[in-house]
Design a protein around this motif. Structure first.
Motif, mmCIF file in Angstrom:
data_model
loop_
_atom_site.group_PDB
_atom_site.id
_atom_site.type_symbol
_atom_site.label_atom_id
_atom_site.label_comp_id
_atom_site.label_asym_id
_atom_site.label_seq_id
_atom_site.Cartn_x
_atom_site.Cartn_y
_atom_site.Cartn_z
ATOM 1 N N ARG A 146 0.815 -1.219 0.000
ATOM 2 C CA ARG A 146 0.000 0.000 0.000
ATOM 3 C C ARG A 146 0.848 1.268 0.000
ATOM 4 O O ARG A 146 0.304 2.371 0.009
ATOM 5 N N SER A 147 2.169 1.131 0.023
ATOM 6 C CA SER A 147 3.044 2.281 0.258
ATOM 7 C C SER A 147 3.869 2.618 -0.974
ATOM 8 O O SER A 147 4.250 1.743 -1.758
ATOM 9 N N ARG A 148 4.167 3.910 -1.104
ATOM 10 C CA ARG A 148 5.086 4.359 -2.146
ATOM 11 C C ARG A 148 6.430 4.753 -1.548
ATOM 12 O O ARG A 148 7.471 4.567 -2.160
ATOM 13 N N ARG A 149 6.387 5.296 -0.315
ATOM 14 C CA ARG A 149 7.611 5.796 0.321
ATOM 15 C C ARG A 149 7.803 5.113 1.674
ATOM 16 O O ARG A 149 6.935 5.198 2.547
ATOM 17 N N LEU A 150 8.930 4.450 1.828
ATOM 18 C CA LEU A 150 9.244 3.714 3.054
ATOM 19 C C LEU A 150 10.481 4.315 3.712
ATOM 20 O O LEU A 150 11.500 4.530 3.050
ATOM 21 N N ALA A 151 10.389 4.549 5.008
ATOM 22 C CA ALA A 151 11.564 4.906 5.810
ATOM 23 C C ALA A 151 11.964 3.711 6.645
ATOM 24 O O ALA A 151 11.110 3.054 7.249
ATOM 25 N N ILE A 152 13.254 3.423 6.670
ATOM 26 C CA ILE A 152 13.788 2.377 7.536
ATOM 27 C C ILE A 152 14.724 3.042 8.531
ATOM 28 O O ILE A 152 15.694 3.696 8.134
ATOM 29 N N VAL A 153 14.409 2.905 9.792
ATOM 30 C CA VAL A 153 15.250 3.460 10.853
ATOM 31 C C VAL A 153 16.144 2.340 11.354
ATOM 32 O O VAL A 153 15.683 1.397 11.996
ATOM 33 N N GLY A 154 17.416 2.421 11.013
ATOM 34 C CA GLY A 154 18.373 1.382 11.375
ATOM 35 C C GLY A 154 19.043 0.803 10.152
ATOM 36 O O GLY A 154 18.386 0.177 9.310
ATOM 37 N N GLY A 155 20.349 1.036 10.045
ATOM 38 C CA GLY A 155 21.107 0.528 8.902
ATOM 39 C C GLY A 155 21.912 -0.700 9.247
ATOM 40 O O GLY A 155 23.062 -0.842 8.819
ATOM 41 N N GLY A 156 21.306 -1.615 10.013
ATOM 42 C CA GLY A 156 21.928 -2.901 10.305
ATOM 43 C C GLY A 156 21.431 -3.944 9.321
ATOM 44 O O GLY A 156 20.809 -3.642 8.295
#
Length: 404
Positions: A146-156
């Motif tokens: 359902r999403s176009r823009r995703l933020a991921i918090v955490g670059g592990g």
């Protein structure tokens, strides 16, 4: 209060460590009562597919450890979905969330962890998700669709795997990492840079050295801001900043906890002779730290289950090994970078290999991109303490097989 149930050997945890322990106990001849307490309704399953196949395919089946027939043959008394809430070490009983008590002859804690959030406000935001369980994966897949823009918090590792899966689904992805580099707690700077390049090539926007990452809700959007980026709107936010280990049972029972996890010996035994620990919560007996690793969860649990039946069983002493699939790249990490002095990189058109050597030029860590054969050599070098020549390692024309 009703009388405790005679539950024989009790395993708390229905994940990979709990599953392999249960199977090993039966495979090695334990015929008594075997009880498993799990807070999920499913049979034993493994977690690596949750950030990959489970996000990419609506038809992906539960990532079972064993077939339904194999699990049935284990003859387990299941207590699910329930939580274990306390251990009485005096009479060796386990308190369950439904009020029942299980009396155990031996107890294995394979309780794993739960996703960490920056603070409680993030849990109240409907656009924020975490990924730890099969149900989490199902919700996240629907959110991604359902999403176009995703933020991921955490670059592990978990954040980068979710980023790769989201890009395959056509979602725009932005990664925010508080630390100066990706995965920097587990790999060196050269590997972090290679990971950064890999994701940038796939169109991911990455911000490192973000400092305090701020969440703001506005309408149906979540806005994320950091020390190095202005507030931006996102349809969905996934937090992947590590786990809080489930140590409450261990603390309540007075078990020795140190270095972030339950202290165990080489046989998985805790400071109480009838209580053992396996998987994420069990501090590695020689490294002195906890490993969130598929291989550790499986192999240390197998070793511990063997020791529960045989006090003379060999001690667990495997080196750290984990893997990650991102896009078309298989990444394997052998060892931990502690004591590393020399950094050596070897590149071919098909692969990259990163070596970390100590002052005596012995291998302490090896990270490979698409070169599984090199990892097999690395395991031999670690075991033997072989002295290595950095110039040979870096020379793509030199065959590493010559160093068998």
């Amino acid at each position: 209060m009703s009388q405790p149930i005679s539950a024989g050997i009790v395993i708390v945890g229905g994940g990979q460590a709990g599953g392999w322990a249960a199977k090993t106990l039966r495979d090695r001849g334990y015929s008594g009562t075997l009880s498993v307490v799990s807070d999920e309704p499913y049979d034993f399953y493994e977690r690596p597919p949750l950030s990959k196949a489970a996000l990419l395919d609506d038809e992906a089946p539960l990532s079972r450890l064993f077939s339904a027939e194999t699990v049935a043959a284990l003859n387990i008394d299941w207590y699910r979905p329930l939580r274990a809430e306390g251990i009485n070490t005096d009479d060796q009983t386990l308190q369950l969330s439904d009020g029942r008590q299980l009396r155990f002859t031996q107890l294995l804690l394979a309780t794993g962890g739960r996703p960490r959030l920056p603070d409680a406000r993030w849990a109240d935001c409907p656009q924020v998700m975490t990924l730890r369980s099969w149900d989490d994966a199902a919700r996240l897949r629907q959110g991604l669709l359902r999403s176009r823009r995703l933020a991921i918090v955490g670059g592990g590792w978990i954040g980068l795997e979710i980023a790769a899966s989201a890009r395959k689904l056509g979602v725009e992805v932005t990664v925010f990492e508080r630390q100066p580099a990706l995965c920097m707690r587990s790999v060196g700077a050269d590997v972090s840079q290679a990971l950064l390049a890999l994701h940038q090539q796939q169109g991911v926007t990455l911000y490192c050295d973000c400092g305090d990452i701020q969440l703001e809700q506005r309408g149906g959007e979540a806005r994320i801001a950091s020390a190095v980026s202005e507030a931006q709107p996102f349809d969905l936010v996934v937090v992947g900043i590590g786990v809080e280990l489930n140590l409450a049972l261990a603390h309540g029972a007075g078990l020795q906890v140190d270095g972030g996890g339950i202290v165990v010996d080489g046989q998985g035994r805790t400071s109480h002779p009838a209580i053992f620990a396996a998987g994420d919560v069990a501090r590695h007996p020689t490294l002195g730290l906890c490993l969130q690793s598929w291989a550790y969860a499986q192999n240390q649990a197998i070793s511990t289950a063997g020791a529960m039946l045989d006090a003379d069983a060999p001690a667990y002493d495997d080196v750290a090994w984990l893997w990650s699939d991102q896009y078309d790249v298989n990444i394997q990490i052998l060892g931990v970078p502690m004591g590393g002095v020399h950094q050596v990189t070897r590149r071919t058109p098909q692969s990259q290999v990163f070596f970390t050597l100590n002052a005596d030029r012995q291998l302490v860590q090896m990270v490979v991109f698409n070169d599984a054969r090199a990892i097999k050599l690395g395991k031999r070098w670690l075991a033997s303490g072989r002295v290595l020549d950095p110039a040979q390692l870096a020379d793509a024309e030199f065959s590493l097989m010559a160093l068998k």
